[in-house]
Design an enzyme around this catalytic site. Structure first.
Site, PDB file in Angstrom:
ATOM      1  N   GLU A 158      37.748  97.530  20.424  1.00  0.00           N
ATOM      2  CA  GLU A 158      36.832  98.222  19.521  1.00  0.00           C
ATOM      3  C   GLU A 158      37.456  99.359  18.725  1.00  0.00           C
ATOM      4  OE1 GLU A 158      33.545  97.324  18.940  1.00  0.00           O
ATOM      5  OE2 GLU A 158      34.277  95.561  20.002  1.00  0.00           O
ATOM      6  N   SER A 447      -5.524  59.424  43.883  1.00  0.00           N
ATOM      7  CA  SER A 447      -5.694  59.204  45.324  1.00  0.00           C
ATOM      8  C   SER A 447      -5.050  60.291  46.177  1.00  0.00           C
ATOM      9  CB  SER A 447      -5.118  57.841  45.706  1.00  0.00           C
ATOM     10  OG  SER A 447      -5.871  56.813  45.102  1.00  0.00           O
TER      11      SER A 447
END
Length: 732
Positions: A158, A447
């Site tokens: 940076e 079912s």
């Protein structure tokens, strides 16, 4: 040769001068002579020099060119006079601005955690982190406590002149502007040339805190902080220089390391290190440090949870920068490239998937999505079981579902007390924040609902060996007319036991049993077992005409396994605040009140075990284990279910289409039973088989042996049931 005389010849050069010029030269010679003798020369009146042709033509030092030169010099003097005065004013204003901001800056420690909201950390049943939500802050790190590799990677990436500039870098800005223009963008678009100090100023939003009362959302606030206008850049530069005046370089870097957003909800390098690697920022290697530093330019794009390969490629670039700037030797850089950073298991699981979504939905908002505190939630999740369910889902769909099918499925695994151990809400297993079919999809149960019909009958005194006649049957429903249910096979089997009726999933016996013992009672039993959805009021209730969610149905079956008590499925076991030992609250689910008698529950388990051993659930059988369960297929085969259990776990599976399109060739006894089988094979692997807590029906003593006469095609089970019919006759 000519003979040289005493008189010398005149120099040729003398002829260059005109007569007047020679006179002047003589006069000069006389003056020199007088001076030599000490006599003062007589002054003469100077004569005006006639203008030469060049001067008359505009040459020399005068004329137009001279005038232009004078004008330029005048303008330059004027501009310079104005410029240095303006410069002095600007410098004074900048100095005032820097001084003002420096005086307003708080102590460095107050700027380390700038989140507007809190975070949630989710732990599994063993206390291991498996998910994060909100902005995660892992704790304060400093330039002295982080790994040197991490500090060096940040600076190399940076701002390599960080320790040499005064907050802004004119060279960096000029380079960034040049790059932007060469790439066809505006001078302030794209590369910003910002120093770490300027980036920190931006993270602090130039000292403007987020105010929830302003009407701005947090997203809008952050977007405003990232503005790239010229005026914003000027203010940013002044604020950066103020920071340089107030704090040391290490203080500024410390603020930066704690506030930077690094993807996946991680704020600060400690949170990111824990999030991606499961370790402290003090322990990261060179390759891991490079990956973390690589996130700064684009946290979402380079987050390893989004694309690990892309993150590793970015990290390799950072390793090269660290080597070029002397932070890594050639050997260290080569080792970092050879062993790129890998995600921890928790990071690979992204954000906890469907289970974490469900837990967050069940947690009060002020401790969940909208918390302003750092919250720790302990959960019931078993990561091995979760993985087993995900693998089972993928295997069945890859091997037994056609390519291009849009069918979906869901899985829930829980203990008998309702503690959810694993959850898959769709075919895409490693996702979060999407529709969860396990908890949100209400579908017809078919079912799979029938066990609650027989649970009601057994609780009211019926026996699994009681019989009912399976024959054509119709009834009149007030307001709807005549209703005639049919079996799935469109056949009738005559007199059958309740066990056989359940085993074959016969519809007519189920309706008859529901009507005999009271459909209102069936509705009460199902509701008390935890099926909270609206239950059908008509006789179709017995056939699963009502809708429910998979987690409700699985919890209801857990109530059968635990001996007949209701269950509230739960995933949260304890919620506490970070740093506090006392829990805010504990589990909100678990075993509730008794619904049916223990004896009835144990008899029902025996009946359900027959379904898997000999009936429609045979595909769910597990070698060496007793398994009980029930298949379910809704009207027009829009939904297919299998819910079953061993002595250890209850697992529910649903399959269908999101748009209710009917399934083709799929019933509960097919793919759902196979998904259940694949899941439980993995879940039970390495465990010692345990018997189910079931109770066999005990027939009364008989003096004569029965003759095994079963119907053709019914196999051993049919023969056994025929014997029971011969012994006991019809239902009492």
């Amino acid at each position: 040769m000519a003979k040289r005389t005493g008189r010398s010849s005149p120099l040729v050069a003398d002829k260059r001068y005109p007569k007047g010029a020679r006179t002047k030269a003589s006069a000069k010679s006389s003056r020199r002579g007088e001076s030599a003798t000490g006599a003062k020369p007589k002054p003469k009146r100077s004569a005006r020099k006639p203008a030469t042709r060049r001067a008359r033509g505009g040459g020399g030092r005068g004329g137009i060119i001279g005038a232009l030169r004078g004008l330029v010099r005048g303008i330059f003097r004027l501009i310079w006079g104005i410029s240095w005065r303006i410069g002095m004013v600007i410098a004074l204003l900048i100095g005032i601005g820097v001084g003002y901001h420096a005086s307003q800056l708080p102590e460095m420690t107050a700027l380390l955690d700038g989140r507007a909201r809190g975070s949630v950390t989710l732990l599994d049943r063993d206390g291991n982190v498996f998910a994060w939500r909100g902005d995660q802050f892992g704790g304060v790190v400093t330039t002295e406590t982080v790994s040197p590799h991490l500090k060096n990677a940040i600076i190399a990436t940076e701002d390599k002149r960080f320790y040499r500039h005064f907050g802004i870098s004119p060279r960096g800005i000029a380079s960034a502007v040049s790059i932007n223009l060469s790439e066809g963008r505006g001078p302030l678009s794209g590369h910003g040339g910002s120093t770490i100090t300027q980036q920190t100023a931006k993270l602090l939003c130039l000292g403007e805190p987020f105010d929830p009362k302003s009407g701005q959302t947090e997203k809008e606030y952050e977007a405003n902080c990232r503005q790239g206008t010229l005026w914003r850049k000027v203010k940013e530069a002044i604020y950066a220089m103020a920071m340089e005046a107030k704090y040391s370089k290490d203080d500024i870097l410390t603020i930066y390391m704690n506030r930077a957003f690094l993807g996946a909800g991680a704020r600060g390098f400690e949170a990111a290190s824990q999030r991606y690697f499961g370790k402290s920022a003090a322990e990261v290697t060179a390759s891991e440090a490079a990956m973390l530093a690589g996130l700064l330019v684009a946290p979402t794009r380079y987050a390893p949870t989004n694309n690990l390969t892309r993150a590793q490629n970015r990290a390799e670039v950072i390793v090269g920068l660290m080597q070029d700037q002397g932070y890594l030797s050639v050997a260290e850089a080569d080792q970092a490239r050879a062993r790129p950073a890998e995600l921890s298991e928790a990071a690979a699981a992204r954000a906890g998937g469907y289970f974490a979504d469900w837990v967050m939905d069940e947690t009060p908002e002020f401790f969940g999505d909208k918390t302003t505190e750092d919250v720790i939630i302990r959960t019931t999740l078993d990561q091995d079981i979760q993985t087993a369910a995900e693998e089972a889902m993928n295997v069945v769909f890859q091997e037994k579902v056609s390519d291009g099918s849009k069918a979906q499925a869901a899985i829930v695994v829980m203990s008998a007390d309702g503690a959810v151990r694993g959850m898959v809400g769709g075919r895409k297993t490693r996702v979060s924040g999407v529709f969860n079919r396990a908890t949100q999809a209400k579908r017809q149960t078919g079912s799979a609902f029938k066990p609650f019909v027989y649970a009601t009958a057994l609780d009211l005194g019926a026996s699994p060996l009681d019989t009912v006649v399976d024959e054509p049957f119709c009834m009149t429903i007030p307001g709807s007319g005549r209703w005639c249910p049919e079996n799935y096979t469109h056949k009738h089997y005559g007199e059958v036991t309740l066990t056989e009726a359940l085993k074959k999933s016969l519809n007519i016996p189920a309706v008859k049993t529901s009507e005999k013992y009271g459909r209102d009672k069936v509705r009460i039993v199902a509701s008390e077992f935890g099926i909270d959805s609206d239950l059908a009021a008509g006789p179709a209730l017995a056939l699963g005409a009502s809708e429910s969610t998979l987690i409700e149905m699985t919890g209801a079956y857990a109530g059968i396994l635990n001996g007949g008590s209701s269950v509230t499925p739960y995933g949260l076991t304890e919620l506490s605040l970070l740093g506090e030992d006392t829990a805010v609250f504990g589990a909100a689910g678990g075993i509730g009140e008794r619904v049916i008698r223990t004896e009835a529950a144990e008899q029902l388990i025996w009946m359900l075990q027959q379904v898997v051993a000999e009936g429609t659930g045979r595909r769910a059988q597990l070698p060496g284990w007793q398994v009980a369960g029930k298949t379910g297929t809704s009207q027009a085969a829009r939904d297919a279910w299998f819910i079953g259990f061993t002595a250890d776990y209850v697992t529910g599976v649903w399959m269908g289409y999101d748009d209710n399109t009917p399934l083709k060739g799929v019933s509960g006894s097919g793919l759902p039973a196979e998904i259940w089988h694949e899941t439980m094979m993995r879940v039970q692997e390495g465990r010692t088989p345990k018997p189910l807590p079931m109770r066999d029906p005990i027939p009364p003593h008989r003096t004569e042996p029965a003759q095994p006469e079963g119907r053709a095609g019914e196999g051993v089970g049919g023969a056994v049931n025929q014997i029971l019919r011969d012994i006991f006759g019809s239902s009492r």
